[in-house]
Design a protein around this motif. Structure first.
Motif, PDB file in Angstrom:
ATOM      1  N   LEU A  47     -80.947   1.669  82.442  1.00  0.00           N
ATOM      2  CA  LEU A  47     -80.536   2.270  84.074  1.00  0.00           C
ATOM      3  C   LEU A  47     -79.254   3.175  83.810  1.00  0.00           C
ATOM      4  O   LEU A  47     -79.131   4.109  84.761  1.00  0.00           O
ATOM      5  N   ASN A  48     -78.538   2.962  82.710  1.00  0.00           N
ATOM      6  CA  ASN A  48     -77.277   4.001  82.855  1.00  0.00           C
ATOM      7  C   ASN A  48     -78.071   5.616  82.480  1.00  0.00           C
ATOM      8  O   ASN A  48     -77.489   6.579  83.020  1.00  0.00           O
ATOM      9  N   LEU A  49     -78.941   5.453  81.524  1.00  0.00           N
ATOM     10  CA  LEU A  49     -79.577   6.696  81.318  1.00  0.00           C
ATOM     11  C   LEU A  49     -80.284   7.214  82.720  1.00  0.00           C
ATOM     12  O   LEU A  49     -80.315   8.605  83.147  1.00  0.00           O
ATOM     13  N   ASP A  50     -80.849   6.484  83.409  1.00  0.00           N
ATOM     14  CA  ASP A  50     -81.569   6.669  84.597  1.00  0.00           C
ATOM     15  C   ASP A  50     -80.654   7.287  85.691  1.00  0.00           C
ATOM     16  O   ASP A  50     -80.911   8.450  86.251  1.00  0.00           O
ATOM     17  N   TRP A  51     -79.484   6.793  85.546  1.00  0.00           N
ATOM     18  CA  TRP A  51     -78.500   7.038  86.579  1.00  0.00           C
ATOM     19  C   TRP A  51     -77.887   8.704  86.103  1.00  0.00           C
ATOM     20  O   TRP A  51     -77.839   9.477  87.020  1.00  0.00           O
ATOM     21  N   LEU A  52     -77.923   8.854  84.939  1.00  0.00           N
ATOM     22  CA  LEU A  52     -77.032  10.089  84.420  1.00  0.00           C
ATOM     23  C   LEU A  52     -78.372  11.251  84.962  1.00  0.00           C
ATOM     24  O   LEU A  52     -78.008  12.289  85.302  1.00  0.00           O
ATOM     25  N   LEU A  53     -79.579  10.852  84.506  1.00  0.00           N
ATOM     26  CA  LEU A  53     -80.867  11.707  84.947  1.00  0.00           C
ATOM     27  C   LEU A  53     -81.065  12.079  86.544  1.00  0.00           C
ATOM     28  O   LEU A  53     -81.280  13.226  86.761  1.00  0.00           O
ATOM     29  N   ASN A  54     -80.687  11.041  87.050  1.00  0.00           N
ATOM     30  CA  ASN A  54     -80.583  11.101  88.241  1.00  0.00           C
ATOM     31  C   ASN A  54     -79.689  12.171  89.061  1.00  0.00           C
ATOM     32  O   ASN A  54     -79.906  12.841  89.946  1.00  0.00           O
ATOM     33  N   VAL A  55     -78.280  12.166  88.326  1.00  0.00           N
ATOM     34  CA  VAL A  55     -77.308  13.016  88.993  1.00  0.00           C
ATOM     35  C   VAL A  55     -77.977  14.545  88.456  1.00  0.00           C
ATOM     36  O   VAL A  55     -77.559  15.273  89.282  1.00  0.00           O
ATOM     37  N   ALA A  56     -78.458  14.657  87.369  1.00  0.00           N
ATOM     38  CA  ALA A  56     -79.010  15.969  87.077  1.00  0.00           C
ATOM     39  C   ALA A  56     -79.828  16.259  87.897  1.00  0.00           C
ATOM     40  O   ALA A  56     -79.936  17.690  88.399  1.00  0.00           O
ATOM     41  N   SER A  57     -80.957  15.551  88.239  1.00  0.00           N
ATOM     42  CA  SER A  57     -82.134  15.834  89.244  1.00  0.00           C
ATOM     43  C   SER A  57     -81.515  16.462  90.656  1.00  0.00           C
ATOM     44  O   SER A  57     -81.934  17.207  90.959  1.00  0.00           O
ATOM     45  N   SER A  82     -87.071  19.198  89.622  1.00  0.00           N
ATOM     46  CA  SER A  82     -87.353  18.646  88.175  1.00  0.00           C
ATOM     47  C   SER A  82     -87.523  17.217  88.282  1.00  0.00           C
ATOM     48  O   SER A  82     -86.563  16.378  88.889  1.00  0.00           O
ATOM     49  N   SER A  83     -88.586  16.826  87.944  1.00  0.00           N
ATOM     50  CA  SER A  83     -88.975  15.208  88.071  1.00  0.00           C
ATOM     51  C   SER A  83     -88.294  14.582  87.012  1.00  0.00           C
ATOM     52  O   SER A  83     -87.919  15.108  85.907  1.00  0.00           O
ATOM     53  N   PRO A  84     -87.895  13.169  87.228  1.00  0.00           N
ATOM     54  CA  PRO A  84     -87.489  12.281  86.199  1.00  0.00           C
ATOM     55  C   PRO A  84     -88.287  12.497  84.941  1.00  0.00           C
ATOM     56  O   PRO A  84     -87.601  12.368  83.722  1.00  0.00           O
TER      57      PRO A  84
END
Length: 530
Positions: free
Chosen positions: A310-320, A330-332
């Motif tokens: 979930l931590n990595l999901d959060w960071l990738l969502n910030v980028a997205s 840009s899709s997850p």
């Protein structure tokens, strides 16, 4: 077409899966249905009982559409599901209210009250399980104090899988794993009145259903459930253990070797060791779980991170989100595919990250609802790949923190979960705990663990160890040796991680108080030049 099938149901928090397996453990087909839960501003997290049953039925029907001659070929069914939480039904078998999920944080004040009792250590030494807001015992105690009308209406307190088993068979029951780590003794796998009394629930003991072991006892699928699902009425249904330990069983937590561990890197992180019930390590902090395996005398010691991938999901969502602001969609999935490249672009051990990104705080290896994530060591030259690497290393440090709380590290670590497809991520986790790694090739480990119990119950295998030898061991990948030089660097990183973690609670408390205070808006006098 002549091969018979066993179906395993795994009812998670967001997805219900139905998976068909051949009698020798090969996955034949899978169907899933997304379900939903509601999160409130009062820290509640609830899920409809009736909708969950409907989702289970839908998953089984969808599986039937994928498997030719489904009605005739399925000879047994098993069900597991999300752990903890409270699913209340009345005398007529109807829901009293929506289920309180393991994510529900309303009982946090009750955790503090119960943890302050003189009897708490005695309760911990019997259950092997520290108190947290996820658990049914704490939630029932909180209901008794703040929502007594719910318990007045209730006849039975279920967990998720117990509710589905009731709908499949009309039998009110629970399994030894959840019963003993919540209300009993992991050595006897039975309820313990002293434990129940320490939770203040002796007057509600009648809510606790009969304990049955799904390796030994099954009940027939009811005609009503058969009509709904497309299965044959009367086939044996096995009530499996909680999904956490079923996933571990399917992924290889116990294959006969000593000093082997298993971590499931999903949204949450689950870290487990299979030990004899006589060799359980009960830490001084009274945290973690001891959960029975469907093997006589064996239990899993468990520590769980509230948030892992979930931590990595959060960071990738910030980028997205940032990319979207500039018109770059840009899709997850696209960003996930970049993680391996980002991890390889930067050096190890440059930043510290404490991965407590969940709104519910942390529950393993310490319990603190205020815990929050954060980076340490940032400088001007750090860029996005550095953050990605730090987050993944933070997951490794948190994993080691959990294994340390269970009595130390391990020689071999079996990994499961979507995130472990990354080669570099596996290398980081391996070095974090100083153990060689093997990846389980079992796609649906939770459903497989449940189906394995049904396979033993119907006599396909004489013992669970016999079943493991055919269903689990052949699917373990090659040993990936740990990088000893990286281990040495991560020893230093972990010491810094751990020492800072001990000092953070005061910061978390101050930040919570600041968030709870109303914002003050000051008017500035333009003539004031100070």
């Amino acid at each position: 077409m002549t091969h018979n099938l066993i179906v395993g149901i795994d009812a998670g928090t967001s997805v219900v899966k139905a998976v068909a397996f051949s009698l020798d453990g090969k996955q034949v087909a899978v169907a899933s249905v997304r379900n939903t839960y509601s999160a409130g501003l009062d820290s509640s997290a609830t899920q409809s009982l009736s909708q969950t049953w409907e989702d289970c039925v839908a998953a089984l029907k969808a599986l039937g559409e994928k498997v030719e001659d489904f009605h005739r070929r399925v000879i047994a069914l098993a069900v597991t599901g999300q752990g903890d939480g409270t699913w209340l039904i009345d005398d007529a078998g109807l829901p009293v209210c929506d289920a309180w999920l393991w994510l529900d944080g309303r009982s946090s004040p009750t955790v503090d009250i119960l943890n302050a009792q003189a009897s708490e250590r005695q309760r911990f030494e019997k259950t092997g399980t520290g108190l947290n807001t996820c658990q049914q015992g704490v939630q029932l105690a909180h209901m008794a104090s703040h929502y007594p009308h719910l318990l007045e209406k209730a006849k039975t307190a279920f967990h998720c899988k117990d509710w589905l088993y009731f709908n499949l068979t009309t039998v009110r029951a629970t399994d030894p794993s959840e019963a003993s780590f919540t209300f009993g003794n992991f050595r006897t796998r039975q309820y313990d009145d002293q434990v129940i009394d320490s939770l203040g629930l002796i007057d509600y003991r009648n809510l606790l259903p009969e304990i049955i072991d799904g390796c030994e006892t099954t009940h027939p699928l009811s005609k009503e459930a058969a009509d709904l699902t497309g299965l044959k009425a009367g086939i044996p249904v096995s009530l499996a253990y909680v999904d956490m330990v079923m996933t571990a069983l399917g992924a290889g937590v116990h294959t006969g070797q000593d000093n082997v561990a298993c971590s499931v890197i999903g949204s949450t992180g689950v870290h487990m060791r299979s030990v004899s019930s006589d060799d359980v390590y009960l830490n001084e902090q009274s945290t973690g779980y001891v959960i029975a395996l469907p093997i006589p005398g064996r239990v899993t010691q468990v520590q769980t991170n509230m948030a892992s991938a979930l931590n990595l999901d959060w960071l990738l969502n910030v980028a997205s989100d940032l990319l979207k602001d500039f018109g770059c969609e840009s899709s997850p999935h696209q960003l996930v595919n970049k993680v391996e490249d980002w991890l390889q672009q930067v050096d190890e051990g440059q930043l510290l990250y404490h991965p407590y990104i969940s709104d519910a705080g942390e529950r393993g290896p310490f319990v603190n609802g205020r815990a929050r994530a954060g980076f340490t060591g940032l400088t001007y030259h750090h860029r996005f790949p550095d953050l990605v690497r730090a987050v993944v290393e933070g997951l490794g440090m948190a994993m080691r923190d959990c294994y340390e709380a269970m009595g130390g590290t391990t020689q071999e670590l079996r990994l499961s979960g979507g995130a472990v497809r990354s080669t570099t991520l596996r290398k980081i986790l391996s070095a974090s705990v100083g153990a060689d790694v093997r990846v389980s090739g079992r796609e649906e480990a939770g459903a497989a663990g449940a189906a394995m119990m049904a396979a033993v119950a119907i006599g396909q295998y004489q013992t669970m160890d016999d079943c493991i030898a055919e269903w689990v061991t052949p699917l373990l990948g090659q040993v990936e040796k740990t990088d000893r030089a990286l281990c040495d660097r991560y020893d230093v990183l972990f010491n810094a991680f751990y020492q800072q973690r001990l000092t953070l609670p005061d910061t978390w408390l101050a930040m919570e108080q600041l968030r709870e205070q109303p914002a003050k808006h000051f008017q500035v006098d333009p003539s004031d030049k100070s």
